[in-house]
Design a protein around this motif. Sequence first.
Motif, short mmCIF file in Angstrom:
data_model
loop_
_atom_site.label_atom_id
_atom_site.label_comp_id
_atom_site.label_asym_id
_atom_site.label_seq_id
_atom_site.Cartn_x
_atom_site.Cartn_y
_atom_site.Cartn_z
N ALA A 72 -4.55 -2.89 1.62
CA ALA A 72 -4.32 -3.56 2.93
C ALA A 72 -4.05 -5.08 2.48
O ALA A 72 -2.93 -5.68 2.94
CB ALA A 72 -5.54 -3.82 3.58
N SER A 73 -3.90 -5.91 1.79
CA SER A 73 -2.85 -6.91 0.74
C SER A 73 -1.94 -6.78 0.74
O SER A 73 -1.01 -7.63 1.50
CB SER A 73 -3.73 -7.64 -0.23
N LEU A 74 -1.87 -5.89 0.42
CA LEU A 74 0.13 -5.73 -0.27
C LEU A 74 0.36 -5.09 1.41
O LEU A 74 1.93 -5.99 1.65
CB LEU A 74 0.35 -4.33 -0.78
N SER A 75 -0.19 -4.85 2.38
CA SER A 75 1.09 -4.53 3.37
C SER A 75 0.77 -6.19 4.38
O SER A 75 1.64 -6.78 4.72
CB SER A 75 -0.34 -3.54 4.37
N TYR A 126 3.25 -8.33 2.75
CA TYR A 126 4.94 -8.26 3.14
C TYR A 126 4.93 -8.70 4.51
O TYR A 126 6.05 -9.42 4.62
CB TYR A 126 4.86 -6.57 3.16
N ILE A 127 3.84 -8.79 5.78
CA ILE A 127 4.08 -9.34 6.94
C ILE A 127 4.20 -10.44 6.43
O ILE A 127 5.19 -11.08 7.91
CB ILE A 127 3.09 -8.85 7.78
N LYS A 128 3.47 -11.26 5.64
CA LYS A 128 3.17 -12.66 5.57
C LYS A 128 4.97 -13.19 4.80
O LYS A 128 4.93 -14.20 5.47
CB LYS A 128 2.05 -13.30 4.70
N THR A 129 5.15 -12.69 4.23
CA THR A 129 6.10 -12.65 3.24
C THR A 129 8.01 -12.72 4.61
O THR A 129 8.70 -13.95 4.59
CB THR A 129 6.86 -12.39 2.38
N GLY A 130 7.06 -11.89 5.36
CA GLY A 130 8.84 -11.36 6.12
C GLY A 130 8.49 -12.77 7.16
O GLY A 130 9.75 -13.13 7.51
N PHE A 131 7.41 -13.04 7.67
CA PHE A 131 7.78 -14.28 8.91
C PHE A 131 7.81 -15.62 8.10
O PHE A 131 8.41 -16.62 8.04
CB PHE A 131 6.32 -14.44 9.52
N VAL A 132 7.62 -15.63 7.31
CA VAL A 132 8.13 -16.99 6.03
C VAL A 132 9.07 -16.63 6.42
O VAL A 132 10.71 -18.33 6.12
CB VAL A 132 7.63 -17.09 4.13
N GLY A 135 6.18 -3.70 5.64
CA GLY A 135 4.39 -4.04 5.49
C GLY A 135 3.38 -3.57 6.92
O GLY A 135 3.22 -2.78 6.99
N PHE A 136 5.17 -3.13 8.01
CA PHE A 136 4.36 -1.54 8.87
C PHE A 136 4.25 -0.44 8.07
O PHE A 136 2.92 0.46 8.71
CB PHE A 136 4.89 -2.00 10.19
N THR A 137 5.30 -0.64 7.51
CA THR A 137 5.12 1.21 6.66
C THR A 137 4.08 1.36 6.13
O THR A 137 2.61 2.32 6.37
CB THR A 137 5.96 1.12 6.39
N LEU A 138 3.60 0.34 5.51
CA LEU A 138 2.48 -0.05 4.48
C LEU A 138 0.66 0.36 5.29
O LEU A 138 0.09 0.80 4.87
CB LEU A 138 1.96 -0.70 3.68
N LYS A 139 1.39 -0.38 6.42
CA LYS A 139 0.33 -0.39 7.56
C LYS A 139 -0.34 1.14 8.28
O LYS A 139 -1.07 1.71 7.92
CB LYS A 139 0.28 -0.85 8.52
#
Length: 125
Positions: free
Chosen positions: A4-7, A10-16, A55-59
């Motif tokens: 869960a943390s890798l996903s 990725y999502i948080k990094t994307g928003f940065v 990130g969403f793929t990992l989810k």
Amino acid sequence: MTNASLSERYIKTGFVWLLSGMVFGIWMGITESFHFSNAHAHTNLVGFLLSLTFGFTLKHFPDLAGHPQAKLQFWLFQAGAIILVLGKIFVALDTSNNAPVAVGSMLTLLGTALFVWMLFRLKSQ
């Protein structure tokens, strides 16, 4: 790092990346520095959109984040994206050094290829 943390990373990094791209774009507009538009586009597309997609793929495929190469893939892709965008900025500044763009492009390509390889190697449950 958990699946869960890798996903989430990725999502948080994307928003940065998105926030960086928006600030960059606003700065470009205010200063009329449109020669940076290529770097701006890569910030949003490679940095934001692809990070969010990973990130969403990992989810959707949580076992994928447990792959032994998952952390390497994250860092390879993000390092490549940073080098690529910085390289695009240097090129826009009229430097003749195109090497960072080439290196960043290859790292993002390798990171993406590794993700695709991991995805297709994932065992169906």
